[in-house]
Design an enzyme around this catalytic site. Structure first.
Site, PDB file in Angstrom:
ATOM      1  N   SER A   1       0.810  -1.223   0.000  1.00  0.00           N
ATOM      2  CA  SER A   1       0.000   0.000   0.000  1.00  0.00           C
ATOM      3  C   SER A   1       0.835   1.261   0.000  1.00  0.00           C
ATOM      4  O   SER A   1       0.287   2.371  -0.023  1.00  0.00           O
ATOM      5  CB  SER A   1      -0.928   0.003   1.220  1.00  0.00           C
ATOM      6  OG  SER A   1      -0.202   0.186   2.416  1.00  0.00           O
TER       7      SER A   1
ATOM      8  N   THR B   1      -2.145   2.779   3.356  1.00  0.00           N
ATOM      9  CA  THR B   1      -1.388   4.032   3.394  1.00  0.00           C
ATOM     10  C   THR B   1      -0.658   4.016   4.717  1.00  0.00           C
ATOM     11  O   THR B   1      -1.011   3.267   5.608  1.00  0.00           O
ATOM     12  CB  THR B   1      -2.379   5.237   3.398  1.00  0.00           C
ATOM     13  OG1 THR B   1      -3.007   5.330   2.133  1.00  0.00           O
ATOM     14  CG2 THR B   1      -1.722   6.555   3.722  1.00  0.00           C
TER      15      THR B   1
ATOM     16  N   THR C   1       1.715   6.981   0.395  1.00  0.00           N
ATOM     17  CA  THR C   1       0.870   5.879  -0.079  1.00  0.00           C
ATOM     18  C   THR C   1       1.095   5.586  -1.563  1.00  0.00           C
ATOM     19  O   THR C   1       1.565   6.456  -2.312  1.00  0.00           O
ATOM     20  CB  THR C   1      -0.613   6.252   0.109  1.00  0.00           C
ATOM     21  OG1 THR C   1      -1.450   5.133  -0.184  1.00  0.00           O
ATOM     22  CG2 THR C   1      -1.037   7.397  -0.801  1.00  0.00           C
TER      23      THR C   1
ATOM     24  N   ARG D   1      -4.967   9.718 -10.961  1.00  0.00           N
ATOM     25  CA  ARG D   1      -5.761  10.006  -9.762  1.00  0.00           C
ATOM     26  C   ARG D   1      -4.854  10.372  -8.584  1.00  0.00           C
ATOM     27  O   ARG D   1      -3.836   9.731  -8.344  1.00  0.00           O
ATOM     28  CB  ARG D   1      -6.603   8.783  -9.411  1.00  0.00           C
ATOM     29  CG  ARG D   1      -7.449   8.906  -8.139  1.00  0.00           C
ATOM     30  CD  ARG D   1      -6.826   8.204  -6.962  1.00  0.00           C
ATOM     31  NE  ARG D   1      -7.723   8.125  -5.809  1.00  0.00           N
ATOM     32  CZ  ARG D   1      -7.340   7.750  -4.594  1.00  0.00           C
ATOM     33  NH1 ARG D   1      -6.089   7.392  -4.379  1.00  0.00           N
ATOM     34  NH2 ARG D   1      -8.186   7.717  -3.600  1.00  0.00           N
TER      35      ARG D   1
ATOM     36  N   GLY E   1      -5.057  10.866  -4.440  1.00  0.00           N
ATOM     37  CA  GLY E   1      -5.915  10.601  -3.291  1.00  0.00           C
ATOM     38  C   GLY E   1      -5.840  11.727  -2.278  1.00  0.00           C
ATOM     39  O   GLY E   1      -5.424  12.847  -2.584  1.00  0.00           O
ATOM     40  N   ASP E   2      -6.219  11.406  -1.061  1.00  0.00           N
ATOM     41  CA  ASP E   2      -6.197  12.414   0.015  1.00  0.00           C
ATOM     42  C   ASP E   2      -4.796  12.631   0.573  1.00  0.00           C
ATOM     43  O   ASP E   2      -4.497  13.707   1.103  1.00  0.00           O
ATOM     44  CB  ASP E   2      -7.139  12.009   1.150  1.00  0.00           C
ATOM     45  CG  ASP E   2      -6.838  10.611   1.700  1.00  0.00           C
ATOM     46  OD1 ASP E   2      -6.353   9.746   0.928  1.00  0.00           O
ATOM     47  OD2 ASP E   2      -7.082  10.378   2.900  1.00  0.00           O
TER      48      ASP E   2
ATOM     49  N   THR F   1      -6.168   7.287   6.706  1.00  0.00           N
ATOM     50  CA  THR F   1      -6.058   6.218   5.709  1.00  0.00           C
ATOM     51  C   THR F   1      -7.490   5.855   5.302  1.00  0.00           C
ATOM     52  O   THR F   1      -8.441   6.230   5.978  1.00  0.00           O
ATOM     53  CB  THR F   1      -5.350   4.973   6.277  1.00  0.00           C
ATOM     54  OG1 THR F   1      -6.062   4.516   7.431  1.00  0.00           O
ATOM     55  CG2 THR F   1      -3.918   5.271   6.690  1.00  0.00           C
TER      56      THR F   1
ATOM     57  N   GLY G   1      -9.908   7.844   0.072  1.00  0.00           N
ATOM     58  CA  GLY G   1      -9.432   9.216  -0.007  1.00  0.00           C
ATOM     59  C   GLY G   1     -10.455  10.195  -0.536  1.00  0.00           C
ATOM     60  O   GLY G   1     -10.492  11.358  -0.113  1.00  0.00           O
TER      61      GLY G   1
HETATM   62  N1  ASP Z   1      -6.175   7.124   1.446  1.00  0.00           N
HETATM   63  C1  ASP Z   1      -5.543   6.433   0.357  1.00  0.00           C
HETATM   64  C2  ASP Z   1      -6.041   6.971  -0.928  1.00  0.00           C
HETATM   65  O1  ASP Z   1      -7.226   7.207  -1.066  1.00  0.00           O
HETATM   66  C3  ASP Z   1      -5.763   4.957   0.339  1.00  0.00           C
HETATM   67  C4  ASP Z   1      -5.739   4.250   1.643  1.00  0.00           C
HETATM   68  O2  ASP Z   1      -5.395   4.803   2.665  1.00  0.00           O
HETATM   69  O3  ASP Z   1      -6.080   3.092   1.677  1.00  0.00           O
HETATM   70  O4  ASP Z   1      -5.247   7.101  -1.823  1.00  0.00           O
END
Ligand code: ASP
Length: 364
Positions: free
Chosen positions: A95, A215, A233, A243, A245-246, A266, A269
């Site tokens: 991850s 993450t 992450t 893309r 993410g957050d 995590t 996102g």
């Molecule tokens: N937060 C991460 C994302 O959306 C993924 C994760 O934490 O599982 O990229």
């Protein structure tokens, strides 16, 4: 250097206590030694004096490393980045960093961000390819540019300019998992057909094979009482190329204020970005919430804002998860997730590392 030169921290995962044995431990971290639902009264916080590091559960070595460095005098930002580097380089963690699961085209694209409490500065990289330690590059964005976010090729060029090698990050394990996904696609991707808010049965949430998320977030307070944090992450597995993410979004995947505390996340996102939850958590702590109560507040906000039928279960609750982790300037820690029951996060002090229970909004 001081007496923490010779760290006494446990050095293996086995040394972390199981959550069921956490009553005394949780009290010393200033959180309730039990799972709290949304309607449970707030825990009475207790003050912890001294350095502390917290992370998502996959950061048990991370928090120990961060505390070891802090004990030797490191700034919290240097410590948390060095801590998450252990996970970024670990091929077994699919991850984060090297070995992370790729996007829909089989390309590993990484996101990372850092925030430094004393200077109120942040740095991030999004969709960076071929660089094993995106958190180090995010820190360089903070230190060596006048910007906050660099993405894609520009982020990679910047890393190369600072001496980072371009490496193949796709391990055989991750490649085979991607091939399996690709050969079984259909509803198991993030491309959606034209649909209405009430449409169900589309998108990855509806997929019979749940896709892997993950993450690492780490926040810490150093010997000077300064707070910093990092999130890094490979993002949602098999995401649409490009893309973000957050994790690299300041205020979503992480946030800190040196006078208040830090938070990170995590999980899904998209939900976190739409609610800027880490910023929200820090602001709730500023207003007096404990870290755990603030994390639960953010979970509730996401649940309240989840309107699309494809993202809701039969009871109208989110059918995805998000986890939050927070600490405040007093050294109190807490975490929460939307769907829970046995989630934990890692925390460490000079006395050692522990797993602490995550509160939750709904029983999973
Ligand atoms: N937060 C991460 C994302 O959306 C993924 C994760 O934490 O599982 O990229």
């Amino acid at each position: 250097m001081n007496d923490i030169d010779q760290p006494t921290f446990p050095s293996s995962r086995r040394d972390f206590l199981k959550t069921s044995a956490l009553v005394g431990v949780a009290a010393s971290f200033g959180v309730a030694p039990r799972v709290m639902g949304a309607s449970t009264p707030k825990a009475r916080p207790r003050v912890f004096a001294g350095p502390i590091a917290i992370s998502s559960r996959n950061g048990q070595q991370t928090v120990l490393k961060a505390i070891e460095l802090i004990g030797a005098g490191a700034d919290a930002l240097d410590a948390v980045v060095a801590g998450v580097n252990l996970v970024e380089e670990d091929p077994e963690d699919t991850s984060v960093g090297y070995g992370g699961l790729p996007n829909a085209l089989g390309v590993v694209q990484l996101d990372a961000a850092v925030m430094h409490g004393p200077t109120c500065r942040a740095g991030s990289v999004g969709c960076i390819e071929g660089i094993k330690y995106p958190s180090k590059v995010a820190k360089l964005v903070l230190e060596r540019t006048d910007h906050v976010n660099l993405v894609g090729k520009g982020a990679q060029d910047f890393a190369v300019m600072h001496g980072f090698p371009i490496e193949n990050l796709l391990t055989e394990k991750a490649r085979l998992e991607w091939v399996n996904w690709r050969e079984n696609m259909s509803t198991q991707d993030d491309y959606l057909p034209k649909h209405k808010p009430e449409s169900t049965g589309i998108g990855e949430i509806a997929a019979p094979i749940k896709r892997h998320w993950g993450t690492i977030h780490c926040s810490a307070i150093d010997l000077a009482g300064n707070i910093s944090c990092v999130t890094t992450t490979s993002g949602m597995a098999f995401k649409v190329p490009g893309r973000i993410g957050d994790s690299p979004i300041i205020g979503a995947g992480l946030y800190c204020d040196n006078t208040v505390g830090a938070a990170g996340s995590t999980g899904r996102g998209e939900a976190n970005i739409e609610n800027l939850a880490s910023f929200l958590i820090v602001e709730r702590m500023r207003a007096g919430d404990s870290p755990e109560a603030a994390c639960l507040f953010a979970c509730q906000r996401i649940a309240d804002h989840t309107k699309l039928a494809r993202l809701l279960d039969a009871k109208g609750r989110p059918n995805f998860n998000v986890q939050f982790y927070a600490l405040n300037i007093k050294g109190e820690v807490g975490g929460a997730e939307i769907l829970g029951g046995n989630g934990t996060f890692a925390a460490a002090t000079p006395e050692g590392g522990r797993l602490v229970e995550l509160a939750y909004l709904y029983k999973a």
